[in-house]
Design an enzyme around this catalytic site. Structure first.
Site, short mmCIF file in Angstrom:
data_model
loop_
_atom_site.label_atom_id
_atom_site.label_comp_id
_atom_site.label_asym_id
_atom_site.label_seq_id
_atom_site.Cartn_x
_atom_site.Cartn_y
_atom_site.Cartn_z
N ASP A 22 46.30 73.93 3.01
CA ASP A 22 45.67 73.21 1.93
C ASP A 22 45.53 74.10 0.67
O ASP A 22 44.15 74.78 0.70
CB ASP A 22 44.61 72.22 2.32
CG ASP A 22 44.04 71.44 1.04
OD1 ASP A 22 44.62 71.68 0.06
OD2 ASP A 22 43.09 70.74 1.38
N HIS A 137 28.62 68.91 -4.88
CA HIS A 137 29.60 68.04 -5.07
C HIS A 137 29.51 66.57 -4.26
O HIS A 137 29.96 65.45 -4.51
CB HIS A 137 31.03 68.33 -4.85
CG HIS A 137 31.30 69.44 -5.88
ND1 HIS A 137 31.38 69.26 -7.25
CD2 HIS A 137 31.65 70.91 -5.95
CE1 HIS A 137 31.71 70.49 -7.99
NE2 HIS A 137 31.89 71.25 -7.07
N ASP A 174 26.74 76.97 -11.43
CA ASP A 174 27.90 76.89 -10.62
C ASP A 174 29.05 76.62 -11.68
O ASP A 174 28.68 75.78 -12.71
CB ASP A 174 27.94 75.99 -9.66
CG ASP A 174 29.75 76.03 -8.73
OD1 ASP A 174 29.35 76.86 -7.69
OD2 ASP A 174 30.32 75.47 -9.13
N HIS A 176 31.50 74.49 -11.50
CA HIS A 176 32.04 73.08 -11.39
C HIS A 176 30.78 72.04 -11.84
O HIS A 176 29.61 72.54 -11.54
CB HIS A 176 32.53 72.89 -10.02
CG HIS A 176 33.54 73.72 -9.60
ND1 HIS A 176 33.57 74.91 -8.97
CD2 HIS A 176 34.82 73.48 -9.89
CE1 HIS A 176 34.67 75.35 -8.83
NE2 HIS A 176 35.53 74.53 -9.26
N TYR A 334 34.11 82.68 -5.50
CA TYR A 334 35.35 82.62 -4.44
C TYR A 334 35.93 83.90 -4.74
O TYR A 334 37.01 84.07 -4.12
CB TYR A 334 36.30 81.37 -4.92
CG TYR A 334 35.48 80.18 -4.67
CD1 TYR A 334 35.32 79.81 -3.10
CD2 TYR A 334 35.04 79.55 -5.70
CE1 TYR A 334 34.60 78.68 -3.00
CE2 TYR A 334 34.25 78.36 -5.45
CZ TYR A 334 33.87 77.82 -4.11
OH TYR A 334 33.02 76.68 -3.84
C1 SS9 Z 1 41.71 74.60 -6.38
C2 SS9 Z 1 40.75 73.39 -6.56
C3 SS9 Z 1 39.70 73.16 -5.83
C4 SS9 Z 1 37.56 72.20 -5.71
C5 SS9 Z 1 36.59 73.32 -6.02
C6 SS9 Z 1 35.33 72.97 -5.40
C7 SS9 Z 1 34.43 73.88 -5.73
C8 SS9 Z 1 32.92 73.71 -5.30
N1 SS9 Z 1 42.55 75.09 -7.02
N2 SS9 Z 1 38.85 72.11 -6.28
S1 SS9 Z 1 31.85 74.98 -5.73
ZN ZN Z 2 31.85 75.70 -8.26
#
Ligand code: SS9
Ligand code: ZN
Length: 702
Positions: A22, A137, A174, A176, A334
């Site tokens: 994924d 989230h 963060d 996001h 990440y």
């Molecule tokens: C990958 C999309 C990922 C979710 C990211 C969640 C981060 C949580 N290109 N989208 S901190």
């Molecule tokens: Zn994040």
């Protein structure tokens, strides 16, 4: 007062991973946690923390935020086959399940609760929990974005329920949007009474019954990559105009980043001009940080350019709120290089080590200024400190999102795509330099009859013939007593020790604070390029000392002398002078901090004028905040008669948190105007003072 920093980590939380292909989830790997922890160990930081064991959150605790049905569904995942897990995952967005993730999610939430317990029971002052899965989230009945249970939201509810904590500030740095946290608290406070206190007098019983109804309870702040709603999770409600609902209006603060590549100055600008003024006004009893480091350089998700050392500053700027009660809980991050570096910067700051110097700050970029301006304007009706901000005039700013949604802004998308390509290049940055602690954290120059505070070292009289003769020529011509000469000479030797990093901060009681300050700036070594002089209270500072830019003077007083202002000689005039707490903090957060960051001094001299009227808690806040600069090298000069200030000042220089200010009233219109006027006048010289994108000539394009 509690001391120490908690660190919560357990290897168990590395024991789940993505079991199928994924692309959206492949970045969320167990190594995120192990490399972060190993970096803390390698840098000797883990050892300096109080290690607190993890525990599982109970059902009841999880149900503080999540629905029964959702919890029951997640409970079944350990027994699912691979196919069932995949199937279960499909109903949510950008998340994966694993047979061990339920156990880890319980530990992650439990870690946040252990951290809250340690801080609230005063086992430690602050702390960090390194956890997986992240939390911000996840929603009442849904997993999302790698998150299963909302660790920080659960922690906030738990703190209120178990400890009666009234006001919790959640800072989500963060990259996001923690929509799960927003949904959880956006109509918080609920109840009949909004912001404020009600005091009843019970005449019958002949006693006064004071009942405090304070429902303004959880304030959520988040900045996030948004790109006018094109970036995940692509929600309309992540924009700046989602301010909270009903009684909760004003308690949800969203700063959307509409471009990638944001830098340290963009982050600092938002702290100085929105988050900190509001946070000080809110006056939290506890600060929780959704500490995601995908907002750091090199991160594949955030694509921002802020360096790991910025997190030292973001952490420090929050550490004087809530009496220092701060709990940081890991969210994203990440890039396996910038993540551990950022974690180390955060923890080292929680431990109280000197802050790194942030060199070469530019101004915020145009896009950041647009967001900042929109947000300040959307929030201005709820916060006294933002009350008098000008509304954005450029009508296109707030409608851009809609026009993009309707496909009108095709052209721009193309150019932005080009930018994205540019940003996907590998970023390079230096590992943040070590932050060595001076052997002596604070030293003093005090008259013999004044006791030196515990933990502070008294500098013995050091009379340097060369210094004395120069002093005689310049400062002490009149037949002044030898005492003054000896004190000044000792002061010079204290500054030399600070320059060599043998001493962190200094504190001195002197007969004449202005003369002492002049003496210091004249005797700093030529290697010290910039000295920031902060003067609190009325008194004439000779303006020529700032002429070559090697000294920047910022004075806060009630003196109406606004002439003589220049880039390096800034005088803030407050109606009621320094005893006006909200006006004073407005000047400190909105002027002093941004100018200080941009000037980047090598030494800070804090001068307390006699009879300044500044109250103790405000003085402590100022002293604490100034530790952001010059690697914590602050020299405080106070008048001999004010020896009662020695103890409180020393405690801050030694690293104690400043006590919280009372909930701030809206500052006086005149004071806000004065600060705004100054900010507008000075923003050509000091780009970090900008709060609108209308002033374009200085705004940088990243
Ligand atoms: C990958 C999309 C990922 C979710 C990211 C969640 C981060 C949580 N290109 N989208 S901190
Ligand atoms: Zn994040």
């Amino acid at each position: 007062m509690a001391h120490g920093t908690a660190l919560i980590y357990d290897e168990e939380m590395t024991k789940y991973k993505l079991l199928w292909v994924d692309p959206a989830c492949k970045i969320e790997v167990p190594e995120r946690l192990s490399v972060s922890y190993e970096a803390l160990v390698r840098n000797g930081l883990a050892d300096r923390c109080v290690s607190i064991p993890v525990r599982e959150a109970t059902d009841a605790e999880i149900l503080l935020v999540h629905s029964d049905e959702y919890l029951e569904a997640v409970k079944k995942t350990p027994y699912m086959t691979l196919e069932d897990l995949k199937e279960f995952t499909l109903q949510f967005g950008d998340v994966y399940f694993h047979p061990n993730i339920y156990r880890c999610a319980k530990l992650a939430a439990g870690s946040a609760l252990q951290l809250v317990d340690s801080v609230m029971m005063e086992r430690v002052r602050n702390g960090m929990a390194l956890v997986r899965p992240p939390g911000h989230h996840s929603m009442r009945s849904a997993a999302s974005g790698f998150c299963v249970f909302n660790n920080v939201a659960i922690a906030a509810r738990y703190a209120k329920q178990k400890y009666g904590v009234k006001r919790v500030l959640i800072v989500d740095w963060d990259i996001h949007h923690g929509q799960g946290v927003q949904y959880c608290f956006e109509d918080d406070p609920r109840g009949v009474f909004g912001k404020g206190r009600i005091i009843f007098g019970c005449l019958k019983c002949n006693i006064l019954v004071f009942v405090l109804f304070i429902f303004n309870s959880v304030l959520y702040f988040s900045w996030h990559r948004y790109e006018h709603q094109k970036f995940w999770p692509q929600l309309r409600e992540s924009d700046y105009d989602s301010v909270g609902k009903e009684k909760g209006a004003g308690f949800n603060i969203n700063l959307p980043w509409n471009q990638v590549g944001m830098e340290n100055s963009d982050y600092l600008s938002v702290f100085c001009h929105v988050l900190l003024p509001v946070a000080y006004e809110f006056c939290p009893d506890l600060v929780l940080v959704c500490a995601g480091f995908d907002s750091a350089i090199g991160d594949p998700e955030g694509e921002m350019c802020a360096t790991p050392d910025i997190f030292a500053h973001l952490t420090h700027l929050l550490m004087n709120l809530a009496g220092g009660r701060l709990c940081a809980v890991l969210e994203g991050g990440y890039n396996l290089t910038s993540l551990p570096q950022s974690v180390c910067q955060t923890v080292q700051t929680l431990l109280g080590d000197p802050l790194p110097q942030l060199a070469n700050l530019s101004g915020p970029c145009r896009s950041a200024l647009e967001s900042l301006q929109c947000l300040r304007s959307a929030q201005k009706q709820y916060w006294g400190s933002l009350k008098h901000t000008a509304s954005p005039t450029a009508a296109n700013i707030s409608t851009k999102r809609i026009r993009i949604a309707e496909g009108e802004v095709e052209e721009e998308e193309k150019t932005e795509l080009g930018e994205e390509e540019k940003n996907s290049e590998e970023k390079v940055w230096h590992e943040p330099p070590k932050r060595p602690c001076p052997p002596i954290r604070a030293a003093s120059v005090l008259p013999d009859d004044v006791a030196c505070p515990d933990g502070c070292k008294r500098i013995t009289k050091d009379i340097h013939p060369l210094v004395v003769s120069r002093l005689k020529d310049h400062l002490v011509q009149e037949a002044e007593d030898g005492d003054a000469l000896a004190t000044f000479s000792t002061l010079v030797s204290l500054v030399q020790k600070m320059e060599k990093n043998e001493v962190g901060s200094g504190l001195a009681l002197v007969g004449d604070v202005i003369k002492a300050m002049m003496c210091v700036v004249q005797h700093v070594s030529p290697d010290l390029n910039r000295v920031l002089v902060v003067c609190v209270g009325n008194g004439k500072i000779p303006s020529h000392i700032s002429r070559d830019g090697k000294v920047l003077v910022l004075q806060i007083s009630s003196d109406a002398s606004e002439e003589q202002q220049s880039k390096h000689y800034i005088s803030v005039c407050l109606q009621k002078g320094c005893c006006n707490t909200s006006g004073f903090m407005q000047a400190v957060l909105g002027l002093l901090l941004p100018v200080g960051y941009e000037y980047n001094p090598d030494l800070v001299v804090l001068v307390r004028m006699p009879d300044s009227g500044v109250c103790d808690v405000v003085w402590k806040q100022l002293t604490g905040l100034l530790q952001s600069f010059a690697k914590g090298h602050t020299l405080v000069l106070m008048q001999e008669k004010e020896n009662s200030c020695v103890g409180p000042t020393a405690s801050i220089l030694l690293g104690d948190p400043a006590p919280p200010l009372e909930t701030l009233q809206a500052p006086d219109r005149e004071d806000v105007d004065a600060v705004e006027r100054l900010r507008r006048r000075l923003q050509a010289d000091w780009k970090l003072l900008q709060t609108t994108s209308e002033y374009t000539s200085g705004a940088v394009q990243h």
